[in-house]
Design an enzyme around this catalytic site. Structure first.
Site, short mmCIF file in Angstrom:
data_model
loop_
_atom_site.label_atom_id
_atom_site.label_comp_id
_atom_site.label_asym_id
_atom_site.label_seq_id
_atom_site.Cartn_x
_atom_site.Cartn_y
_atom_site.Cartn_z
N LYS A 48 0.80 -1.22 0.00
CA LYS A 48 0.00 0.00 0.00
C LYS A 48 0.84 1.28 0.00
CE LYS A 48 -3.92 -2.05 -0.27
NZ LYS A 48 -4.85 -1.84 -1.38
N1 PMP Z 1 -3.48 -7.96 1.39
C1 PMP Z 1 -3.63 -7.04 2.35
C2 PMP Z 1 -3.06 -7.31 3.70
C3 PMP Z 1 -4.32 -5.85 2.09
O1 PMP Z 1 -4.47 -4.92 3.06
C4 PMP Z 1 -4.87 -5.66 0.80
C5 PMP Z 1 -5.63 -4.39 0.49
N2 PMP Z 1 -6.95 -4.35 0.94
C6 PMP Z 1 -4.70 -6.66 -0.17
C7 PMP Z 1 -4.00 -7.79 0.17
C8 PMP Z 1 -5.30 -6.57 -1.55
O2 PMP Z 1 -4.66 -5.62 -2.37
P1 PMP Z 1 -5.53 -4.74 -3.35
O3 PMP Z 1 -6.38 -3.84 -2.52
O4 PMP Z 1 -4.56 -3.99 -4.17
O5 PMP Z 1 -6.40 -5.66 -4.15
#
Ligand code: PMP
Length: 344
Positions: A48
């Site tokens: 992130k």
């Molecule tokens: N793994 C974790 C620990 C996350 O916080 C997130 C984001 N919500 C994701 C995977 C998924 O990534 P994305 O939001 O880019 O699909």
């Protein structure tokens, strides 16, 4: 040992360019080659960081944000941590509306980074005024000069990964990647990375991971939003109870659902076998890969890249706690416990 001894101006210069590490033991005798992009190497310990930095710098470029302004977001924790980190370096206020499903560790970390945190109930519909979406929207309308990142519905979430994660994986595999395995939450990671990889080689297969209790897989297959798919589950950050526009479903070839229990055990297995201490969704991604392999998805020519989104330290009171595992009825055999502790 790592050779990079560069001195950096600030922590933001360390976002991205995470290592790709080969998997050795956990893949047993699976055909092909397997490696994982370890996003925990970002300074905020998750993927992130990429979207926080990218979206905030885009807003600066467009003149939308100036120092002293407020950044608002809904988050399961990681995006919030990354936004808080970028905000303290760049001089913004950070307000986060988070789900009550987020671990206490994550919420404490956000506060430590200077963010103001609103904890909202996890199991209410997205359009309920108590949901973290609605709370963030309300705060955005109330606070003058605020910017709402809105990661689930922000195209820049996809662009962030199109411009960083995708090119990095292409370079690190020297264009030889055949399959990408990645979790989908907002969908930004899988969609942006996939767009880049498919722009280089349309044959690269994009294998998504979803949770039982989430609508994504069914929506991908039927284009229908099926409310009956929705029920509470434990994995934070994986799957969704709505359809995020930050997911480009066209880019994803298939979805696989994984259970809370299997993902938790596989996260523990990654630590024991590969020495990789990672988050719950990394366990989910690895578990999904195993299920794809059982379905005969890979052969000896496969060069499979997984994305492991975050670090294990955020889950000490959950999947890495035997007490928590017992409470979920996930630990019922001796072999499952973290290690054998010997009392003297
Ligand atoms: N793994 C974790 C620990 C996350 O916080 C997130 C984001 N919500 C994701 C995977 C998924 O990534 P994305 O939001 O880019 O699909």
């Amino acid at each position: 040992m790592r050779e990079d001894l560069h001195v950096y101006d600030n922590v933001l210069q360390l976002v991205g360019n995470t290592p790709l590490i080969n998997l050795n033991k956990i893949i047993k005798d699976f055909p092909g080659k397997y490696s994982a992009k370890i996003e925990a190497f970002n300074p905020g310990h998750s993927s992130k960081d990429r979207i926080a930095l990218y979206i905030i710098e885009e807003a600066e470029r467009k003149g939308i944000l100036k120092p002293g302004d407020t950044i608002i977001e809904t988050t399961s924790g990681n995006t919030g941590f990354s936004i808080a980190m970028v905000s303290c370096i760049k001089g913004y206020n950070c307000i986060l509306a988070v789900s009550s499903k987020s671990s206490k560790d994550k919420i404490d970390m956000l506060k430590t980074m200077g963010a103001k945190v609103h904890v909202c109930p996890a199991n209410v519909p997205a359009d309920d005024p108590r949901s973290y979406y609605e709370v963030a929207k309300r705060l955005h309308s109330e606070i003058k000069g605020s910017v709402y990142i809105n990661q689930y519905f922000n195209e820049l979430n996809i662009d962030a990964h199109f411009n960083s994660t995708g090119p990095e994986i292409w370079k690190q595999t020297e264009g030889s990647i055949t399959h990408l395995v990645a979790c989908s939450g907002t969908g930004g990671t899988i969609s942006g990375t996939a767009r880049f990889l498919k722009s280089k080689n349309p044959e690269v297969k994009i294998l998504g991971i979803d949770a039982f209790g989430s609508v994504l897989k069914k929506y991908h297959e039927t284009k229908e939003f099926d409310k009956d798919e929705i029920y509470p589950y434990r994995i934070e950050g994986l799957g969704k109870n709505l359809i995020p526009s930050a997911t480009d479903f066209e880019m994803i070839d298939k979805f696989m659902k994984v259970s809370d229990e299997d993902a938790a055990h596989t996260a523990r297995e990654l630590a024991r076998t590969e020495g990789l201490f990672l988050g719950y969704t990394s366990g989910a991604a690895m578990q999904g890969l195993k299920q794809y392999q059982e379905d005969g998805e890979f052969d000896e020519n496969s060069n499979v890249v997984l994305i492991f989104p975050d670090h294990g330290s955020r889950y000490m009171s959950k999947i890495y706690s035997d007490d928590w595992m017992n409470e979920q009825c996930f630990l019922d055999t001796q072999k499952d416990s973290k290690s054998q502790s010997i009392e003297i």
